[in-house]
Design an enzyme around this catalytic site. Structure first.
Site, PDB file in Angstrom:
ATOM      1  CG  ASP A   1      10.592 -25.511 -65.562  1.00  0.00           C
ATOM      2  OD1 ASP A   1      10.800 -26.738 -65.592  1.00  0.00           O
ATOM      3  OD2 ASP A   1      10.542 -24.876 -64.491  1.00  0.00           O
TER       4      ASP A   1
ATOM      5  CG  ASP B   1      15.019 -26.863 -73.570  1.00  0.00           C
ATOM      6  OD1 ASP B   1      15.039 -26.622 -72.338  1.00  0.00           O
ATOM      7  OD2 ASP B   1      14.601 -26.039 -74.405  1.00  0.00           O
TER       8      ASP B   1
ATOM      9  CG  LEU C   1      17.746 -33.750 -65.084  1.00  0.00           C
ATOM     10  CD1 LEU C   1      16.906 -34.464 -66.135  1.00  0.00           C
ATOM     11  CD2 LEU C   1      18.414 -34.753 -64.152  1.00  0.00           C
TER      12      LEU C   1
ATOM     13  CG  HIS D   1       6.550 -26.241 -64.478  1.00  0.00           C
ATOM     14  ND1 HIS D   1       7.552 -26.153 -63.525  1.00  0.00           N
ATOM     15  CD2 HIS D   1       6.000 -25.001 -64.565  1.00  0.00           C
ATOM     16  CE1 HIS D   1       7.604 -24.912 -63.072  1.00  0.00           C
ATOM     17  NE2 HIS D   1       6.685 -24.196 -63.688  1.00  0.00           N
TER      18      HIS D   1
END
Ligand code: GAR
Length: 199
Positions: free
Chosen positions: A146, A142, A94, A110
């Site tokens: 990952d 964040d 993102l 994940h």
């Protein structure tokens, strides 16, 4: 009881999405998926349709830049004013503007024990490294890849002769439960995403 509203983002088969959809069939489950988003014509969108949940697709190649794609995706997400956005097999990073707008109410699942094996090929990478154990991490997103604060992790053993699909299926069986557990604890305020993100 307050109910957490969710937008779930997917790119593929959507088995984690389906686990959440099945969990919310229980009226006591304190979260409800209000929409499902995708970056492609993903197979998993069929689960949303089956459960009568609206969906949207925002394809990166339709935009001049990643930032513009992100802005369009964010606009779609915000139509549904979710309390939490769940990346469940969403295979795109993102853009920072999207993370900043949604953080800390943005989580990802994940298929590895982060910080080991980040990125798009975690299961393949674990096998290539000869790991004897890998697993699942549910974490806050964040701006890194990952790298965000970890909510839950669970280990899965690598078995001799495992192929990538075999290992990934065993990981996903664990992952589906861990993701549902994480959403449950966030909804019940047993996990505080803001506190986790400021540590
Ligand atoms: C899941 O294992 C998820 O952790 C992984 O994609 C799979 C999606 O499965 N995501 C990543 O690797 C992100 N880096 P699903 O479509 O059946 O839920």
């Amino acid at each position: 009881m307050s109910v957490l509203s969710l937008v779930v983002l997917i790119s593929g088969g959507g088995s984690n999405l389906r686990a959440l959809l099945e969990a919310q069939a229980d009226a006591e489950f304190p979260a409800r998926i209000v929409a499902v988003g995708s970056d492609n014509d993903a197979e998993g969108l069929a689960h949303a349709e089956e459960f009568g949940i609206p969906s949207f697709t925002v394809v990166p190649t339709s935009f001049a830049s990643r930032a513009e794609w992100g802005a369009a995706l964010l606009e779609q997400i915000q139509i549904f004013t979710p309390d939490l956005v769940v990346c469940a097999g969403f295979m795109r990073i993102l853009p920072p503007g999207v993370v900043a707008a949604l953080s800390p109410n943005l989580i990802n699942t994940h298929p590895a024990l982060l910080p080991a094996f980040p990125g798009a090929h975690a299961v393949r990478d674990a096998l290539a490294a000869g790991a004897t154990q890998t697993g699942v991490t549910v974490h806050v997103v964040d701006e890194g890849v990952d790298t965000g604060p970890i909510i839950f992790q669970q280990a899965v053993d690598v078995l001799p002769g495992d192929t990538e699909p075999e290992l990934h299926e065993r990981i996903k069986a664990v992952e589906r439960q861990l993701l549902v557990a994480a959403v449950l604890d966030i909804a019940n305020n047993r996990v505080d995403l803001r506190e986790l993100s400021t540590k």
